[in-house]
Design a protein around this motif. Structure first.
Motif, PDB file in Angstrom:
ATOM      1  N   ALA A 270       9.613  -5.419 -37.901  1.00 24.91           N
ATOM      2  CA  ALA A 270      10.741  -5.322 -38.828  1.00 24.91           C
ATOM      3  C   ALA A 270      10.303  -5.930 -40.159  1.00 24.91           C
ATOM      4  N   GLU A 271      10.192  -5.089 -41.184  1.00 24.40           N
ATOM      5  CA  GLU A 271       9.663  -5.515 -42.484  1.00 24.40           C
ATOM      6  C   GLU A 271      10.209  -4.571 -43.551  1.00 24.40           C
ATOM      7  N   ASP A 272      10.754  -5.134 -44.655  1.00 24.92           N
ATOM      8  CA  ASP A 272      11.384  -4.290 -45.667  1.00 24.92           C
ATOM      9  C   ASP A 272      10.460  -3.883 -46.809  1.00 24.92           C
ATOM     10  N   GLU A 273       9.299  -4.489 -46.938  1.00 25.81           N
ATOM     11  CA  GLU A 273       8.345  -4.080 -47.974  1.00 25.81           C
ATOM     12  C   GLU A 273       7.435  -3.007 -47.396  1.00 25.81           C
ATOM     13  N   PHE A 274       7.500  -1.807 -47.971  1.00 25.40           N
ATOM     14  CA  PHE A 274       6.813  -0.651 -47.384  1.00 25.40           C
ATOM     15  C   PHE A 274       5.324  -0.892 -47.198  1.00 25.40           C
ATOM     16  N   ILE A 275       4.648  -1.392 -48.216  1.00 26.45           N
ATOM     17  CA  ILE A 275       3.192  -1.577 -48.131  1.00 26.45           C
ATOM     18  C   ILE A 275       2.847  -2.599 -47.058  1.00 26.45           C
ATOM     19  N   VAL A 276       3.588  -3.711 -47.027  1.00 20.40           N
ATOM     20  CA  VAL A 276       3.339  -4.748 -46.017  1.00 20.40           C
ATOM     21  C   VAL A 276       3.596  -4.193 -44.618  1.00 20.40           C
TER      22      VAL A 276
ATOM     23  N   THR B 202      15.662  -2.596 -42.277  1.00 19.00           N
ATOM     24  CA  THR B 202      16.958  -3.274 -42.341  1.00 19.00           C
ATOM     25  C   THR B 202      17.342  -3.808 -40.966  1.00 19.00           C
ATOM     26  N   VAL B 203      18.262  -4.755 -40.958  1.00 20.38           N
ATOM     27  CA  VAL B 203      18.756  -5.310 -39.698  1.00 20.38           C
ATOM     28  C   VAL B 203      19.435  -4.207 -38.883  1.00 20.38           C
ATOM     29  N   ARG B 204      20.232  -3.383 -39.553  1.00 23.42           N
ATOM     30  CA  ARG B 204      20.957  -2.308 -38.850  1.00 23.42           C
ATOM     31  C   ARG B 204      19.987  -1.348 -38.161  1.00 23.42           C
ATOM     32  N   GLU B 205      18.944  -0.917 -38.881  1.00 23.13           N
ATOM     33  CA  GLU B 205      17.988   0.015 -38.286  1.00 23.13           C
ATOM     34  C   GLU B 205      17.200  -0.635 -37.154  1.00 23.13           C
ATOM     35  N   THR B 206      16.922  -1.917 -37.304  1.00 22.06           N
ATOM     36  CA  THR B 206      16.183  -2.613 -36.252  1.00 22.06           C
ATOM     37  C   THR B 206      17.027  -2.726 -34.987  1.00 22.06           C
ATOM     38  N   LEU B 207      18.302  -3.051 -35.145  1.00 27.33           N
ATOM     39  CA  LEU B 207      19.199  -3.110 -33.987  1.00 27.33           C
ATOM     40  C   LEU B 207      19.329  -1.734 -33.332  1.00 27.33           C
ATOM     41  N   LYS B 208      19.319  -0.686 -34.139  1.00 25.19           N
ATOM     42  CA  LYS B 208      19.376   0.667 -33.597  1.00 25.19           C
ATOM     43  C   LYS B 208      18.123   0.958 -32.766  1.00 25.19           C
ATOM     44  N   SER B 209      16.958   0.518 -33.260  1.00 27.44           N
ATOM     45  CA  SER B 209      15.717   0.682 -32.498  1.00 27.44           C
ATOM     46  C   SER B 209      15.798  -0.050 -31.167  1.00 27.44           C
ATOM     47  N   LEU B 210      16.396  -1.247 -31.196  1.00 27.41           N
ATOM     48  CA  LEU B 210      16.530  -2.029 -29.963  1.00 27.41           C
ATOM     49  C   LEU B 210      17.417  -1.320 -28.942  1.00 27.41           C
ATOM     50  N   SER B 211      18.403  -0.578 -29.437  1.00 24.22           N
ATOM     51  CA  SER B 211      19.332   0.089 -28.526  1.00 24.22           C
ATOM     52  C   SER B 211      18.678   1.210 -27.732  1.00 24.22           C
ATOM     53  N   ILE B 212      17.530   1.727 -28.226  1.00 24.63           N
ATOM     54  CA  ILE B 212      16.852   2.819 -27.522  1.00 24.63           C
ATOM     55  C   ILE B 212      15.475   2.416 -26.984  1.00 24.63           C
ATOM     56  N   ALA B 213      15.078   1.180 -27.242  1.00 21.82           N
ATOM     57  CA  ALA B 213      13.779   0.700 -26.765  1.00 21.82           C
ATOM     58  C   ALA B 213      13.988  -0.540 -25.922  1.00 21.82           C
ATOM     59  N   ASP B 214      13.818  -0.405 -24.614  1.00 23.83           N
ATOM     60  CA  ASP B 214      14.084  -1.533 -23.725  1.00 23.83           C
ATOM     61  C   ASP B 214      12.819  -2.170 -23.166  1.00 23.83           C
TER      62      ASP B 214
ATOM     63  N   ASN C  29      13.859 -12.080 -43.856  1.00 23.96           N
ATOM     64  CA  ASN C  29      14.854 -11.490 -44.753  1.00 23.96           C
ATOM     65  C   ASN C  29      14.573 -10.006 -44.929  1.00 23.96           C
ATOM     66  N   LEU C  30      15.498  -9.163 -44.456  1.00 20.29           N
ATOM     67  CA  LEU C  30      15.366  -7.714 -44.615  1.00 20.29           C
ATOM     68  C   LEU C  30      16.402  -7.230 -45.628  1.00 20.29           C
ATOM     69  N   ASN C  31      15.926  -6.930 -46.822  1.00 23.71           N
ATOM     70  CA  ASN C  31      16.824  -6.433 -47.877  1.00 23.71           C
ATOM     71  C   ASN C  31      18.053  -7.322 -48.062  1.00 23.71           C
ATOM     72  N   GLY C  32      17.831  -8.619 -48.091  1.00 25.98           N
ATOM     73  CA  GLY C  32      18.898  -9.574 -48.364  1.00 25.98           C
ATOM     74  C   GLY C  32      19.695 -10.020 -47.158  1.00 25.98           C
ATOM     75  N   GLU C  33      19.344  -9.517 -45.970  1.00 27.06           N
ATOM     76  CA  GLU C  33      20.076  -9.891 -44.755  1.00 27.06           C
ATOM     77  C   GLU C  33      19.123 -10.585 -43.774  1.00 27.06           C
ATOM     78  N   LEU C  34      19.546 -11.714 -43.242  1.00 30.30           N
ATOM     79  CA  LEU C  34      18.699 -12.463 -42.318  1.00 30.30           C
ATOM     80  C   LEU C  34      18.562 -11.732 -40.985  1.00 30.30           C
ATOM     81  N   ILE C  35      17.398 -11.851 -40.383  1.00 29.65           N
ATOM     82  CA  ILE C  35      17.033 -11.098 -39.182  1.00 29.65           C
ATOM     83  C   ILE C  35      17.626 -11.675 -37.901  1.00 29.65           C
ATOM     84  N   TYR C  36      18.388 -12.750 -37.984  1.00 24.22           N
ATOM     85  CA  TYR C  36      18.788 -13.496 -36.793  1.00 24.22           C
ATOM     86  C   TYR C  36      19.555 -12.689 -35.734  1.00 24.22           C
ATOM     87  N   PRO C  37      20.416 -11.723 -36.089  1.00 23.70           N
ATOM     88  CA  PRO C  37      21.056 -10.930 -35.021  1.00 23.70           C
ATOM     89  C   PRO C  37      20.029 -10.181 -34.161  1.00 23.70           C
ATOM     90  N   VAL C  38      18.973  -9.696 -34.799  1.00 22.64           N
ATOM     91  CA  VAL C  38      17.888  -9.030 -34.062  1.00 22.64           C
ATOM     92  C   VAL C  38      17.159 -10.044 -33.188  1.00 22.64           C
TER      93      VAL C  38
END
Length: 204
Positions: free
Chosen positions: A13-19, A40-52, A62-71
């Motif tokens: 989970a990383e918001d800087e494309f090159i990194v 983003t946090v939302r997209e990462t949580l979506k990935s978690l919902s289909i990857a077990d 920090n993903l685009n201004g939102e902390l990663i803690y829910p993930v």
């Protein structure tokens, strides 16, 4: 250790494309299968919902201004090892993540690959086979003994460390097949003997 992730499934989970691209390519070259990268946090949580079956996670704090803690909370619930990979060196993590690994983006590629490998090994090392009569040690605690055994077999320090690395790489793949009645130390040393007999002078 800079190789041998053996198709380990790693969430990035990383918001800087090159990194994000660099991390994904680096880990793929080492043998990992990448989930993401997600910006983003939302997209990462979506990935978690289909990857077990995620085995390790590399998370920017920090993903685009939102902390990663829910993930991170969801991954911790699944007992997935976490690596916080961030440029926020001064940002303190919540106490619940105190045992997670933390790396600065200023570090080199080898440190990241090594951290992914070691986090997965440490996670494997706490899984005691059901019904085992042995008190298990951590793989980390067993490494000095493995290195000593390897040096006796190889006679050369660099080659010996290579043998230890190959043994731990093979251990990741074979962990589900480990006999319940065999201690972790016994199993790793036996595995090292097998690998040495296959290639006594080091990898071809």
């Amino acid at each position: 250790m800079t190789r041998g992730l053996q198709h380990l499934r790693v969430l990035v989970a990383e918001d800087e494309f090159i990194v994000a691209n660099d991390i994904a390519l680096l880990l793929e070259e080492a043998g990992a299968t990448i989930i993401g990268p997600t910006p983003t946090v939302r997209e990462t949580l979506k990935s978690l919902s289909i990857a077990d079956d995620i085995q390790v996670a590399v998370l920017d704090i920090n993903l685009n201004g939102e902390l990663i803690y829910p993930v991170a909370d969801e991954l911790a619930r699944r007992q997935v090892p976490l690596i916080f990979f961030s440029g926020y060196d001064s940002l303190s993590l919540p106490e619940r993540f105190s045992s997670a690994a933390r790396l600065s983006k200023c570090l080199g590629s080898a440190e990241l690959v090594s951290a992914v490998f070691e986090q997965h090994l440490q996670n494997l090392s706490i899984l005691t086979p059901v019904g085992s009569p042995f008190h298990e040690q951590s793989i980390v605690d067993l490494v000095p003994g493995l290195r000593l055994r390897a040096r006796r077999l190889m006679g050369d320090m660099v080659a010996a460390d290579g043998l230890v690395e190959r043994t731990l790489e093979r251990a990741i793949v074979l962990a589900p097949l480990r006999c319940r009645s065999q201690s972790l130390a016994e199993w790793l040393h036996a595995l090292m003997e097998v690998i040495h007999s296959e290639s006594p002078y080091g990898p071809n």
